[in-house]
Design an enzyme around this catalytic site. Structure first.
Site, PDB file in Angstrom:
ATOM      1  N   LYS A 105      -1.403   5.218  -5.149  1.00 44.16           N
ATOM      2  CA  LYS A 105      -0.632   5.782  -5.339  1.00 44.16           C
ATOM      3  C   LYS A 105       1.259   5.684  -5.567  1.00 44.16           C
ATOM      4  O   LYS A 105       1.490   5.892  -5.801  1.00 44.16           O
ATOM      5  CB  LYS A 105      -0.832   5.302  -3.308  1.00 44.16           C
ATOM      6  CG  LYS A 105      -1.255   6.669  -2.881  1.00 44.16           C
ATOM      7  CD  LYS A 105      -1.185   7.178  -1.195  1.00 44.16           C
ATOM      8  CE  LYS A 105      -1.874   7.692  -0.721  1.00 44.16           C
ATOM      9  NZ  LYS A 105      -3.297   7.304  -0.052  1.00 44.16           N
ATOM     10  N   GLU A 151       6.272   8.919   4.785  1.00 43.78           N
ATOM     11  CA  GLU A 151       5.312   9.593   5.567  1.00 43.78           C
ATOM     12  C   GLU A 151       4.329   8.487   5.392  1.00 43.78           C
ATOM     13  O   GLU A 151       4.166   8.444   3.898  1.00 43.78           O
ATOM     14  CB  GLU A 151       5.598  10.711   6.060  1.00 43.78           C
ATOM     15  CG  GLU A 151       3.825  11.231   4.993  1.00 43.78           C
ATOM     16  CD  GLU A 151       4.556  11.843   3.802  1.00 43.78           C
ATOM     17  OE1 GLU A 151       5.561  11.690   3.230  1.00 43.78           O
ATOM     18  OE2 GLU A 151       3.610  11.588   2.583  1.00 43.78           O
ATOM     19  N   SER A 177     -10.747   5.300  -6.450  1.00 44.37           N
ATOM     20  CA  SER A 177      -9.215   5.817  -6.034  1.00 44.37           C
ATOM     21  C   SER A 177      -8.025   3.966  -5.453  1.00 44.37           C
ATOM     22  O   SER A 177      -6.837   4.367  -5.393  1.00 44.37           O
ATOM     23  CB  SER A 177      -9.104   6.915  -5.090  1.00 44.37           C
ATOM     24  OG  SER A 177     -10.117   6.609  -3.879  1.00 44.37           O
TER      25      SER A 177
HETATM   26  C1  LIG Z   1      -4.321   7.541   0.068  1.00 45.70           C
HETATM   27  C2  LIG Z   1      -5.805   7.874  -0.912  1.00 45.70           C
HETATM   28  C3  LIG Z   1      -6.130   8.802  -0.328  1.00 45.70           C
HETATM   29  C4  LIG Z   1      -6.620  10.169  -0.679  1.00 45.70           C
HETATM   30  O1  LIG Z   1      -4.824  10.796  -0.688  1.00 45.70           O
HETATM   31  P1  LIG Z   1      -4.905  11.862  -2.094  1.00 45.70           P
HETATM   32  O2  LIG Z   1      -3.408  11.893  -2.221  1.00 45.70           O
HETATM   33  O3  LIG Z   1      -5.477  12.728  -1.761  1.00 45.70           O
HETATM   34  O4  LIG Z   1      -4.847  11.112  -3.471  1.00 45.70           O
HETATM   35  C5  LIG Z   1      -7.638   8.265  -1.667  1.00 45.70           C
HETATM   36  N1  LIG Z   1      -8.227   7.252  -1.903  1.00 45.70           N
HETATM   37  C6  LIG Z   1      -7.164   6.258  -1.407  1.00 45.70           C
HETATM   38  C7  LIG Z   1      -7.599   4.808  -1.685  1.00 45.70           C
HETATM   39  C8  LIG Z   1      -5.804   6.332  -0.545  1.00 45.70           C
HETATM   40  O5  LIG Z   1      -5.318   5.329  -0.436  1.00 45.70           O
END
Ligand SMILES: *Cc1c(COP(=O)(O)O)cnc(C)c1O
Length: 419
Positions: free
Chosen positions: A112, A134, A401
């Site tokens: 993020k 948000e 992610s």
């Molecule tokens: C917020 C988040 C997501 C989901 O958000 P996307 O916009 O779909 O990427 C996925 N993995 C992690 C670790 C997150 O913090």
């Protein structure tokens, strides 16, 4: 939400990557469904972003922040023991090698921050000294508060009071970084309600405030802009594959909440037809309404938070309740570019249940020494399935992610209740 006007059914562009149109359309999806008061702010943002996009200095400045502060490039890691687990599950005994793109190693522990640093720089270019955001699980709130602290901006984060209760640690982190956390008591007191409040704030404060949306959702230009900022993930992955494998991977897997890590990972590959792209939604506890958050797999086109895309809604067109064990996937909508990729059949969307995600969470921890976020665990689960359907000479990249420190309590609670 409302039905799609027939006039929006324009012919698709020739190149899949050639979107959005100047008015923010990905095929028929996207656009701007917002009150008049926000139109001027969105026009201003589009203009500033277009100028920044063509300014090499902007990208140099962002690049420098990503290198020195965020810790990019993140590694592309060969997960040998996870690959072995895929072989054990494979009917042929063969499996593709699984590689992890380590966004969990980025500062603050997830992808993020790639977006919040980019939008933070844009806020400065617009002469705005306050940002708002948000947040659901608090990850985007923490990434926004971090960007604000680093760039010298003030920061207010809207968060549903139910989420604030469940994610106490992230509330403390945001406050420690100097942000104000505004708890929202409306509706189900979760992400959707926090987004409504942040939009309401912005309508009255656009002159000095920039709203950093945390995923590839919302009105144009947000879905395009957030995709561009997150595309650093896919660009790095492509270069790393060419260096380490001397070719592109056979498949790429990423989890889809709003869709930003997936969009950033996929976008640089959408014209590479030989690379299979797989988006993984939250299958939750069951396929009944309210038990999952699989917007593309089980939703319908509709309007949510300013753009047209797939939405989970009830018979009356009201946004449906959603469930996922991972707070970051627990959202009833999805970015419009994903709806477009789904319609063009460029990306295959599937879902993974809470139980499967929990299994993958434990598998990655035990086999690789990496505790993933529960969101990420959805992608890990599908990557094992995909790899097990391929041969030893093939390669799968999965977007790791985020890290799972935030989820260890929830995961152990769920694992104990299964036992
Ligand atoms: C917020 C988040 C997501 C989901 O958000 P996307 O916009 O779909 O990427 C996925 N993995 C992690 C670790 C997150 O913090």
């Amino acid at each position: 939400m409302s039905a799609i006007p027939a006039s929006l059914k324009s012919p698709p562009p020739a190149r899949i990557s050639d979107v959005p149109t100047p008015d923010g359309r990905f095929g028929r999806y996207g656009g701007r469904y917002v009150p008049e008061t926000l139109m001027a702010a969105l026009d201003q943002l589009s203009g500033v972003y277009a100028a920044a996009y063509d300014d090499e200095k902007f990208w140099d400045q962002l690049d420098d922040l990503l290198k020195t502060f965020v810790g990019r490039p993140t590694p592309l890691y060969r997960a040998t023991r996870l690959t072995q687990a895929a072989r054990e599950r494979s009917p042929t005994g063969q499996a593709a090698t699984i590689w992890l793109k380590r966004e969990d190693l980025a500062h603050t522990g997830a992808h993020k921050i790639n977006n919040t640093m980019g939008q933070g720089l844009l806020a400065i270019r617009m002469g705005k000294s306050r940002i708002i955001a948000e947040t659901g699980a608090g990850q985007h709130g923490v990434a926004s508060a971090t960007a604000a602290a680093h760039l010298g901006l003030s920061c207010d984060v809207y968060m549903g009071s139910e989420d604030a209760r469940r994610q106490r640690l992230n509330v403390v982190r945001m406050k420690m970084l100097g942000a104000r956390v505004i708890e929202v008591e409306a509706g189900s007191r979760t992400l959707k309600d926090a987004t409504n409040e942040a939009m309401r704030d912005w309508m009255g404060s656009v002159e000095g405030t920039h709203y950093i949306i945390g995923s590839v959702v919302g009105p144009h230009p947000f879905p395009m802009m957030v995709r561009d900022f997150q595309s650093v993930i896919g660009r790095e992955t492509k270069a790393q594959c060419l260096r380490l494998l001397s070719r592109l991977p056979d498949a790429i897997v990423a989890c889809v909440g709003g869709g930003s890590n997936a969009a950033g990972m996929f976008y640089p590959f959408v014209e590479d037809a030989a690379v299979a792209l797989v988006g993984v939604e939250a299958g939750g506890r069951a396929s009944a309404p309210g038990e999952h958050a699989a917007s593309i797999s089980m939703g319908e086109p509709g309007i949510l938070h300013g753009s047209l895309s797939y939405v989970l809604q009830d018979g009356e067109g009201q946004t449906a309740p959603v469930h996922s064990c991972s707070a970051g996937l627990d959202y009833p909508g999805v970015g419009p570019e994903h709806a477009y990729w789904h319609e063009r059949r460029r990306v295959r969307y599937t879902s993974v249940t809470d139980a499967e995600a929990l299994q993958a969470f434990t598998l990655l921890a035990r086999r690789e020494g990496i505790i993933p976020a529960l969101e990420t665990a959805h992608a890990i689960s599908e990557s094992v399935r995909v790899a097990a359907s391929m041969n030893d000479k093939q390669h799968v990249v999965v977007c790791c992610s985020g890290r799972g420190d935030k989820d260890v309590e929830e995961a152990s609670r769920l694992l104990n209740s299964q036992a």
